[in-house]
Design an enzyme around this catalytic site. Structure first.
Site, PDB file in Angstrom:
ATOM      1  N   TYR A 253      -4.627   3.197   4.562  1.00  0.00           N
ATOM      2  CA  TYR A 253      -3.191   2.884   4.623  1.00  0.00           C
ATOM      3  C   TYR A 253      -2.303   4.121   4.440  1.00  0.00           C
ATOM      4  CZ  TYR A 253      -4.111  -2.127   4.837  1.00  0.00           C
ATOM      5  OH  TYR A 253      -4.499  -3.387   5.250  1.00  0.00           O
TER       6      TYR A 253
ATOM      7  N   LYS B 245      -8.793  -9.885   4.178  1.00  0.00           N
ATOM      8  CA  LYS B 245      -8.377  -9.185   2.958  1.00  0.00           C
ATOM      9  C   LYS B 245      -8.816  -9.937   1.693  1.00  0.00           C
ATOM     10  CE  LYS B 245      -4.371  -6.990   5.194  1.00  0.00           C
ATOM     11  NZ  LYS B 245      -2.894  -6.779   5.070  1.00  0.00           N
TER      12      LYS B 245
ATOM     13  N   GLU C 170      -9.662   2.980  13.286  1.00  0.00           N
ATOM     14  CA  GLU C 170      -9.988   2.094  12.169  1.00  0.00           C
ATOM     15  C   GLU C 170     -11.427   1.573  12.266  1.00  0.00           C
ATOM     16  OE1 GLU C 170      -5.333   0.662  11.677  1.00  0.00           O
ATOM     17  OE2 GLU C 170      -6.817  -0.803  12.342  1.00  0.00           O
TER      18      GLU C 170
ATOM     19  N   ASN D  60      -1.540 -11.021   2.612  1.00  0.00           N
ATOM     20  CA  ASN D  60      -1.355 -11.763   3.864  1.00  0.00           C
ATOM     21  C   ASN D  60      -2.640 -11.991   4.658  1.00  0.00           C
ATOM     22  OD1 ASN D  60      -1.655  -9.182   4.700  1.00  0.00           O
ATOM     23  ND2 ASN D  60       0.313  -9.001   5.735  1.00  0.00           N
TER      24      ASN D  60
ATOM     25  N   HIS E 264      -5.897  -8.238   8.375  1.00  0.00           N
ATOM     26  CA  HIS E 264      -5.366  -7.039   9.030  1.00  0.00           C
ATOM     27  C   HIS E 264      -5.678  -7.105  10.518  1.00  0.00           C
ATOM     28  CE1 HIS E 264      -4.607  -2.798   9.972  1.00  0.00           C
ATOM     29  NE2 HIS E 264      -5.739  -2.827  10.651  1.00  0.00           N
TER      30      HIS E 264
HETATM   31  N1  UDP Z   1       2.957  -4.781   3.099  1.00  0.00           N
HETATM   32  C1  UDP Z   1       3.564  -5.091   1.883  1.00  0.00           C
HETATM   33  N2  UDP Z   1       4.941  -5.151   1.837  1.00  0.00           N
HETATM   34  C2  UDP Z   1       5.722  -4.893   2.919  1.00  0.00           C
HETATM   35  C3  UDP Z   1       5.088  -4.577   4.142  1.00  0.00           C
HETATM   36  C4  UDP Z   1       3.716  -4.528   4.192  1.00  0.00           C
HETATM   37  O1  UDP Z   1       2.882  -5.305   0.881  1.00  0.00           O
HETATM   38  O2  UDP Z   1       6.964  -4.955   2.818  1.00  0.00           O
HETATM   39  C5  UDP Z   1       1.482  -4.730   3.165  1.00  0.00           C
HETATM   40  C6  UDP Z   1       0.902  -5.967   3.851  1.00  0.00           C
HETATM   41  O3  UDP Z   1      -0.361  -6.277   3.244  1.00  0.00           O
HETATM   42  C7  UDP Z   1       0.712  -5.469   5.275  1.00  0.00           C
HETATM   43  C8  UDP Z   1       0.281  -4.022   5.034  1.00  0.00           C
HETATM   44  O4  UDP Z   1       1.089  -3.603   3.932  1.00  0.00           O
HETATM   45  O5  UDP Z   1      -0.232  -6.218   5.992  1.00  0.00           O
HETATM   46  C9  UDP Z   1       0.510  -3.088   6.207  1.00  0.00           C
HETATM   47  O6  UDP Z   1       1.860  -3.191   6.620  1.00  0.00           O
HETATM   48  P1  UDP Z   1       2.241  -3.285   8.177  1.00  0.00           P
HETATM   49  O7  UDP Z   1       3.725  -3.093   8.280  1.00  0.00           O
HETATM   50  O8  UDP Z   1       1.351  -2.366   8.952  1.00  0.00           O
HETATM   51  O9  UDP Z   1       1.929  -4.817   8.527  1.00  0.00           O
HETATM   52  P2  UDP Z   1       0.788  -5.475   9.435  1.00  0.00           P
HETATM   53  O10 UDP Z   1       0.489  -4.507  10.556  1.00  0.00           O
HETATM   54  O11 UDP Z   1      -0.413  -5.706   8.543  1.00  0.00           O
HETATM   55  O12 UDP Z   1       1.374  -6.771   9.927  1.00  0.00           O
HETATM   56 MG    MG Z   2      -0.001  -2.519  10.506  1.00  0.00          MG
END
Ligand code: UDP
Ligand code: MG
Length: 139
Positions: free
Chosen positions: A51, A11, A128, A114, A117
Site C-alpha cells: 500500500y 481481506k 501486485e 471493505n 481488494h
Molecule cells: N481506505 C481507507 N480509508 C479511505 C480510503 C481507503 O481505509 O478513506 C483503505 C480501504 O481498505 C481501501 C484501501 O485503503 O480498500 C485502498 O484504497 P483505494 O482508494 O485504493 O480503494 P480501493 O482501490 O481498494 O477501492
Molecule cells: Mg486501490
C-alpha cells in the site's frame, strides 16, 4: 496491452467474518478463473510495501495494521476484461456507495474494512500478482 488478469485479496475482515467461501463463490460464478491462490498472513513490511502509494494518506497506519491483523487470501484471476469487470463485481471502496449485488455491498463492514481488494489497472495487476506469487505458483 490488456493481460486479462487481475489480482485480489480477501481481506482480514472477510476471513474473520466467515465470508471466504461466499466471496470465492461469487468470484467463480462471475466467470473468473483462478490462476494462483494462497491463504497467508501479511507481515507489516509486506503490507507497508503493498500500500506504498497510500503512504502519505491519513489512513495508512490504520490500513497496514488492519491488513496484518489476520489471514488473507491472495489470488490472481483471469477473465476477459478482468480488471474492470472485477472492480464492477466488488463495488465502490465505501460499502455505503457500493452498487446492488456487489461483494462490498454484501460483505464489507466499512470503507476501511471493505472485505476485498481489486487491482485498478493491468499494470498494477501484474505488479501486485508478482508481489505475492513466483512464476511457478501461477497456473
Ligand atoms: N481506505 C481507507 N480509508 C479511505 C480510503 C481507503 O481505509 O478513506 C483503505 C480501504 O481498505 C481501501 C484501501 O485503503 O480498500 C485502498 O484504497 P483505494 O482508494 O485504493 O480503494 P480501493 O482501490 O481498494 O477501492
Ligand atoms: Mg486501490
Amino acid at each position: 496491452m490488456t493481460t486479462n488478469r487481475t489480482f485480489t485479496m480477501l481481506k482480514p475482515d472477510a476471513i474473520e467474518n466467515g465470508y471466504m467461501g461466499k466471496i470465492l463463490d461469487m468470484i467463480i460464478q462471475a466467470g473468473f478463473q483462478i490462476k494462483a491462490m494462497k491463504y497467508t498472513k501479511l507481515t507489516t513490511e509486506q503490507a507497508r510495501k503493498f500500500y506504498e502509494v497510500h503512504a502519505e494518506r491519513p489512513f495508512y497506519g490504520e490500513l497496514v495494521e488492519y491488513m496484518t491483523s489476520g489471514p488473507i487470501v491472495a489470488a490472481i484471476l483471469e477473465k476477459e476484461n478482468a480488471v474492470a469487470d472485477f472492480r464492477a463485481l466488488i463495488g465502490a471502496t465505501d460499502p455505503a456507495e457500493a452498487g446492488d449485488g456487489t461483494i462490498r455491498q454484501y460483505y464489507a463492514e466499512s470503507k476501511g474494512r471493505n472485505a476485498v481488494h481489486g487491482s485498478d489497472s493491468d499494470e498494477n495487476a501484474e505488479i501486485e500478482g508478482r508481489f505475492h506469487f513466483s512464476a511457478n505458483e501461477i497456473i
